[in-house]
Design an enzyme around this catalytic site. Structure first.
Site, short mmCIF file in Angstrom:
data_model
loop_
_atom_site.label_atom_id
_atom_site.label_comp_id
_atom_site.label_asym_id
_atom_site.label_seq_id
_atom_site.Cartn_x
_atom_site.Cartn_y
_atom_site.Cartn_z
N LYS A 1 29.75 -25.02 -6.51
CA LYS A 1 28.33 -25.73 -7.43
C LYS A 1 27.57 -27.33 -6.97
O LYS A 1 28.90 -27.27 -6.36
CB LYS A 1 29.27 -26.72 -9.21
CG LYS A 1 30.62 -27.43 -8.45
CD LYS A 1 31.41 -27.70 -9.99
CE LYS A 1 32.67 -28.05 -9.16
NZ LYS A 1 33.52 -28.38 -10.12
N LYS B 1 36.98 -29.96 -3.52
CA LYS B 1 36.58 -31.10 -3.78
C LYS B 1 36.67 -32.60 -2.93
O LYS B 1 38.47 -31.95 -2.38
CB LYS B 1 35.82 -31.82 -4.45
CG LYS B 1 35.33 -32.88 -5.12
CD LYS B 1 35.07 -33.42 -6.55
CE LYS B 1 34.23 -32.04 -7.27
NZ LYS B 1 34.30 -32.53 -8.34
O1 LIG Z 1 34.92 -31.51 -11.22
C1 LIG Z 1 35.39 -32.95 -11.75
C2 LIG Z 1 35.74 -34.20 -11.03
O2 LIG Z 1 36.06 -33.50 -10.34
C3 LIG Z 1 36.00 -34.63 -12.30
O3 LIG Z 1 36.28 -36.10 -11.62
P1 LIG Z 1 36.57 -37.18 -12.01
O4 LIG Z 1 37.38 -36.62 -13.35
O5 LIG Z 1 36.89 -38.34 -11.10
O6 LIG Z 1 35.36 -38.61 -12.92
#
Ligand SMILES: O=C[C@H](O)COP(=O)(O)O
Length: 241
Positions: free
Chosen positions: A86, A29
């Site tokens: 996703k 990501k």
């Molecule tokens: O898929 C999970 C996300 O990357 C969660 O990110 P976060 O813990 O910063 O909200």
């Protein structure tokens, strides 16, 4: 089954750190690009090279409303062993009359034995995201026979999953999905002190980024100690003290 830990990573070096820490699923990501920000194909490829099949890898593909114009996912899908992919449903509106927020993947990737499989994403803060409401998404995931539903927050502004979805309400919402055999991943700026509540909800996956980063800042690098602590806590039979 015990809970498993997904950790979102931004680079090959972070992926290596996460694999060594014992994370169950590496999620690629670009956290600077929002909740499900898509990394470049070059970054995705470098992460697959370093992970080398030691851990399954999922990929965030951005918001569906932007995706077709921005990235040639078919090209990436065909060349890399992505386990899960996703898209986010922001901007698609709340109404059940809308087009499904999660497209069927192209036919060449649809064979049951051929990942990637698409994850249905419900935004807990769906109203400000202008996304389908969780109730609609729940039925959609059941009707379309999704294997996994991710609940996350769209806005990464410090608010957490439980600011938008009270635990009791979330438990009721999860039940029909669990009855249908759909695995559930919970995310949304989760914090250490939420672990007992998260465990009580019995999700299949806990998904984090910010919680395992330096200063709990999701755009900062992974913190090896936090990473180890979360792996141990999620895998533990008892809640952490
Ligand atoms: O898929 C999970 C996300 O990357 C969660 O990110 P976060 O813990 O910063 O909200």
């Amino acid at each position: 089954m015990s809970m498993r830990l997904l950790v979102s990573v931004q680079s090959a070096s972070e992926a290596e750190m996460a694999v060594r820490a014992g994370v169950d699923l590496i999620d690629v990501k670009d956290t600077t690009q929002g909740s499900l920000g898509a990394a470049t194909e070059q970054t995705i490829r470098s992460i697959f090279e370093v992970v080398a099949n030691r851990t399954p890898v999922s990929v965030a593909a951005g918001e569906w409303i932007d995706s077709p114009a921005q990235t040639d996912w078919q090209h990436t899908i065909e060349r890399l062993p992505i386990a899960w992919i996703k898209w986010g449903p922001s901007g698609l509106g709340h109404s059940a009359e809308l087009a499904p927020p999660h497209p069927r993947l192209p036919k060449s990737t649809q064979a049951p034995s051929t990942p990637p499989r698409s994850v249905a994403v419900a935004y807990a803060d769906w109203q400000r995201a202008n996304a389908p409401c969780p109730q609609w998404l729940q039925q959609f995931a059941i009707d379309q026979q999704f294997r996994v539903v991710l609940v996350d927050t769209w806005g990464k502004d410090g608010s957490t999953l439980f600011d938008w979805f009270a635990p009791a309400e979330l438990a009721s919402w999860m039940q029909p999905l669990q009855d249908a055999g759909i695995a559930i991943a919970l995310a949304g700026s989760l914090r250490w002190e939420m672990l007992p509540t998260l465990r009580s909800l019995r999700p299949d996956w806990i998904a984090v980024r910010g919680a395992v980063c330096h200063s709990a800042n999701r755009n900062d690098g992974l913190d090896p100690q936090r990473l180890r602590d979360w792996v141990d806590a999620v895998h533990a039979k008892e809640p952490p003290k």
